[in-house]
Design a protein around this motif. Structure first.
Motif, PDB file in Angstrom:
ATOM      1  N   UNK A  59       0.987  -1.127   0.032  1.00  0.00           N
ATOM      2  CA  UNK A  59      -0.018   0.050   0.106  1.00  0.00           C
ATOM      3  C   UNK A  59       1.143   1.216   0.005  1.00  0.00           C
ATOM      4  N   UNK A  60       0.501   2.253  -0.483  1.00  0.00           N
ATOM      5  CA  UNK A  60       1.055   3.423  -0.668  1.00  0.00           C
ATOM      6  C   UNK A  60       1.069   4.356   0.429  1.00  0.00           C
ATOM      7  N   UNK A  61       2.100   5.371   0.529  1.00  0.00           N
ATOM      8  CA  UNK A  61       2.055   6.444   1.752  1.00  0.00           C
ATOM      9  C   UNK A  61       1.098   7.444   0.661  1.00  0.00           C
ATOM     10  N   UNK A  62       0.072   8.126   1.112  1.00  0.00           N
ATOM     11  CA  UNK A  62      -0.701   9.028   0.231  1.00  0.00           C
ATOM     12  C   UNK A  62      -0.821  10.188   1.528  1.00  0.00           C
ATOM     13  N   UNK A  63      -0.120  11.206   1.166  1.00  0.00           N
ATOM     14  CA  UNK A  63      -0.225  12.406   1.988  1.00  0.00           C
ATOM     15  C   UNK A  63       0.822  13.673   1.264  1.00  0.00           C
ATOM     16  N   UNK A  64       0.831  14.807   1.938  1.00  0.00           N
ATOM     17  CA  UNK A  64       1.956  15.645   1.675  1.00  0.00           C
ATOM     18  C   UNK A  64       3.170  15.190   2.220  1.00  0.00           C
ATOM     19  N   UNK A  65       4.276  15.574   1.324  1.00  0.00           N
ATOM     20  CA  UNK A  65       5.747  15.077   2.008  1.00  0.00           C
ATOM     21  C   UNK A  65       5.994  16.066   3.170  1.00  0.00           C
ATOM     22  N   UNK A  66       5.726  17.315   2.752  1.00  0.00           N
ATOM     23  CA  UNK A  66       6.316  18.429   3.730  1.00  0.00           C
ATOM     24  C   UNK A  66       5.086  18.926   4.400  1.00  0.00           C
TER      25      UNK A  66
END
Length: 686
Positions: A556-563
């Protein structure tokens, strides 16, 4: 009456303006030092620290992370004095642990955190049992201030403490005045080499420590409610550490905190941004992370230790504590943009590695904690082309010898070694043909290992023994010959299709550096405007990330803003790597990225703020976005000092001189400058 009202209105406006100015937030007040300090989301700490100095004081929590600190942890084992912010492996540092306790002796149980606050230069914590601890650090000096309730109490001092069993040795002596002078040696990051810290420690009122070996105890008087511990570091000798301790013997916590705040404010004020308040705070919190290392290792008289363990003399400052493989594409170019005078000293320090002993990771006599130095030759070439003295005549033979260690044994290493050979061609023009031939040999390995994307392992992390990346991610790592890479990929249209596939299907690895510069590849494609939207997306928007820094491709992916300006910042498992990732954001915010370190060229995109001012030494560069709007992410036109330059790139000389750079933004992609884009080529080294 009207005249009176005008006077009253003017008076009110002046008073209001003064009040607003009085309470305007400083850059240090905008900085959140807790960013990235929870979970595996940056490996950062809120330690009291000073710009470009090794001392940093923060809790050792249980459970611990790379930095010895976890924001959500309640149990505190004590307070340690150094850490290398944001680096990989299992972190390093955590030397010299001090723990306050209540009762006749330390019961060995953890302290319990109740409240904490911190900012650049200081860290304060309230502990269960009515113990309060405050710490401040200015350059190589740190101060502890403890407040206790009445009753039995004391401090324990563990001189053999280090993260992850990295402690090597400690020798010390204790004077009649209660001052402890010693030298602690510990393994560097990843445990490859050894570094030394010379220290001096004193407690007010010359109270004597008791104990044997590396574990000491200080019993305080029952009526004592406040006690101050002072500590000084030196990378040269214990005598210098003691001298620093004595110079600061009358300084209070408030004095040290104020001095550190002023130093941080001076550095952070190298850039002034105006825009969205949340984004301003994120910006300064990330800029703060780019100013931690490398560490100044010389004393005020210019004496410093080299990697040969010997004392040398310099006219300027000297630095150590390198993570060049991680941050040579982002943090180091950023430091050059902001602090050119200091950067000369940094470059001279990189050059010194070739004089006294350069190791890819670290040797046995490092003057400070360090990580790795690969691509130092690229950094030197880049500095030389920007007008810095790299002391080439003194290190020429050592540079050549270093090429004998370049690793061509693995596909990813081959591309990196080819980059270094390209740099050597620029450093040594007399041998240009030899080094360019070695650099251009990358084409064979690229065709063999990277061209065919139908092979089953192209998406597997560390396939074919590569380091922390996939075939898809490393295939773009030929920044010195992008035109050649376009040709190998089958021409501009095929190259563009492959780039689109790479980013559209989320093969990009934002958790590490192997493909950190790959977005700039779009300026060599038939869709340069995609670069402009992509960097903004990576900086500000939600991303889909499948690859992680534990060498895995997640189900499953990480889904969010990076910063994000919070303790759980960044992609899961993403280390900040000594300012590498934070530096990428700052450069994106400026709208400037260097596609090829070693050539003083910057690609331009739309900055993240409507107005930015860079105070570069004696020159001021103002960057203004015309028609600014968060939806206007494409470049419509670029003006330099009022003149339309009709291109999407700038030369370092244009930035160095300062002036006004205006980027006109648009919601629609344009073809502006598309026919005049600078693209690297082996055929055009200069």
């Amino acid at each position: 009456m009207k005249k009176y009202l005008r006077q009253l209105s003017t008076s009110f406006l002046m008073t209001f303006t003064s009040v607003v100015s009085l309470y305007a937030q400083t850059k240090t007040e905008l900085t959140n030092v807790f960013l990235g300090s929870s979970g595996d989301h940056g490996q950062l700490s809120p330690a009291a620290s000073s710009p470009f100095h090794q001392m940093s004081i923060a809790p050792q929590t249980y459970p611990t992370l790379h930095m010895g600190y976890e924001h959500l942890a309640k149990e505190i084992l004590g307070f340690t004095h150094n850490r290398f912010e944001g680096v990989g492996c299992k972190g390093s540092g955590g030397l010299i642990l001090v723990k306050p306790f209540l009762g006749h002796q330390d019961d060995g149980k953890p302290l319990i955190k109740e409240q904490e606050k911190a900012g650049p230069g200081y860290y304060d914590i309230a502990l269960k049992g009515r113990i309060k601890a405050q710490f401040a650090v200015h350059e190589n000096f740190g101060i502890h201030q403890y407040t206790f309730p009445e009753g039995e109490k004391g401090l324990t001092l563990d001189l053999a403490h280090a993260f992850n069993g990295a402690f090597v040795s400690n020798t010390y002596n204790m004077g009649k005045n209660g001052i402890i002078k010693g030298t602690v040696r510990s393994k560097t990051t990843c445990g490859v080499g050894i570094y030394s810290i010379h220290y001096a420690i004193a407690v007010a009122n010359n109270i004597q420590w008791k104990g044997a070996g590396n574990l000491l105890t200080l019993q305080l008087d029952n009526q004592t409610q406040k006690v101050t511990l002072r500590i000084a570091f030196s990378a040269v000798s214990t005598d210098y550490a003691e001298a620093t301790l004595k110079d600061n013997s009358t300084k209070t916590y408030a004095h040290v905190k104020a001095a550190s705040d002023h130093r941080w404010e001076t550095y952070l004020s190298g850039i002034t941004v105006k825009g969205d308040p949340y984004r301003e705070k994120l910006f300064y919190s990330l800029l703060y992370r780019t100013l931690q290392s490398p560490y100044q290792i010389n004393e005020s008289d210019g004496r410093y230790r080299g990697t040969d363990g010997q004392i040398h003399q310099s006219k300027g400052n000297r630095y150590h504590g390198w993570a060049i493989w991680d941050n040579y594409k982002t943090q180091l170019p950023l430091l050059e943009l902001l602090y050119p005078q200091q950067y000369q000293d940094i470059v001279s320090s990189v050059s010194d590695l070739y004089r006294y002993g350069k190791f890819d990771f670290a040797g046995q006599n490092e003057p400070a904690n360090s990580v790795r130095t690969e691509h130092a030759a690229v950094v030197l070439l880049d500095a030389s082309k920007k007008g810095y003295d790299i002391h080439l005549s003194d290190i020429r033979d050592s540079l050549v010898r270093d090429t004998m260690r370049f690793d061509f044994s693995k596909p990813d290493k081959y591309l990196e070694a080819a980059y270094d050979m390209w740099a050597m061609a620029g450093l040594l023009p007399a041998d240009r043909k030899h080094y360019l031939d070695r650099a251009s040999s990358y084409t064979g390995i690229w065709l063999k290992e990277f061209k065919d994307l139908a092979r089953p392992d192209v998406d597997r992390m560390s396939a074919r023994n590569m380091y922390q990346g996939t075939v898809r991610q490393y295939r773009w790592n030929v920044p010195f010959d992008m035109q050649g890479l376009v040709n190998l990929a089958g021409g501009k249209e095929a190259f563009t299709t492959q780039l689109d596939d790479f980013f559209d299907h989320h093969y990009f690895n934002r958790a590490n550096e192997p493909d950190i510069q790959s977005p700039t590849s779009y300026y060599a494609s038939s869709k340069p405007s995609r670069y402009q939207s992509l960097v903004r997306e990576l900086a500000l928007d939600t991303v889909i990330q499948y690859y992680f820094n534990d060498n895995s491709r997640g189900i499953d992916p990480f889904i969010d803003r990076i910063y994000k300006n919070q303790p759980k910042a960044f992609v899961r498992t993403m280390d900040d790597d000594a300012g590498a990732m934070s530096g990428w954001f700052i450069l994106t915010a400026l709208g400037l990225h260097q596609p090829l370190v070693g050539q003083p060229i910057y690609y331009v995109s739309v900055p993240l703020f409507p107005e930015t001012v860079i105070q570069r030494g004696g020159h001021k560069l103002k960057i203004k976005v015309l028609n600014y709007n968060d939806n206007n992410k494409y470049v419509k036109r670029i003006l330099l000092n009022g003149r339309d330059i009709n291109r999407l790139w700038l030369h370092h000389d244009e930035l160095r001189k300062g002036g006004l750079l205006e980027v006109e933004a648009s919601p629609e992609a344009s073809t502006y400058g598309a026919e005049n884009i600078w693209v690297s080529s082996l055929k055009d080294l200069d």
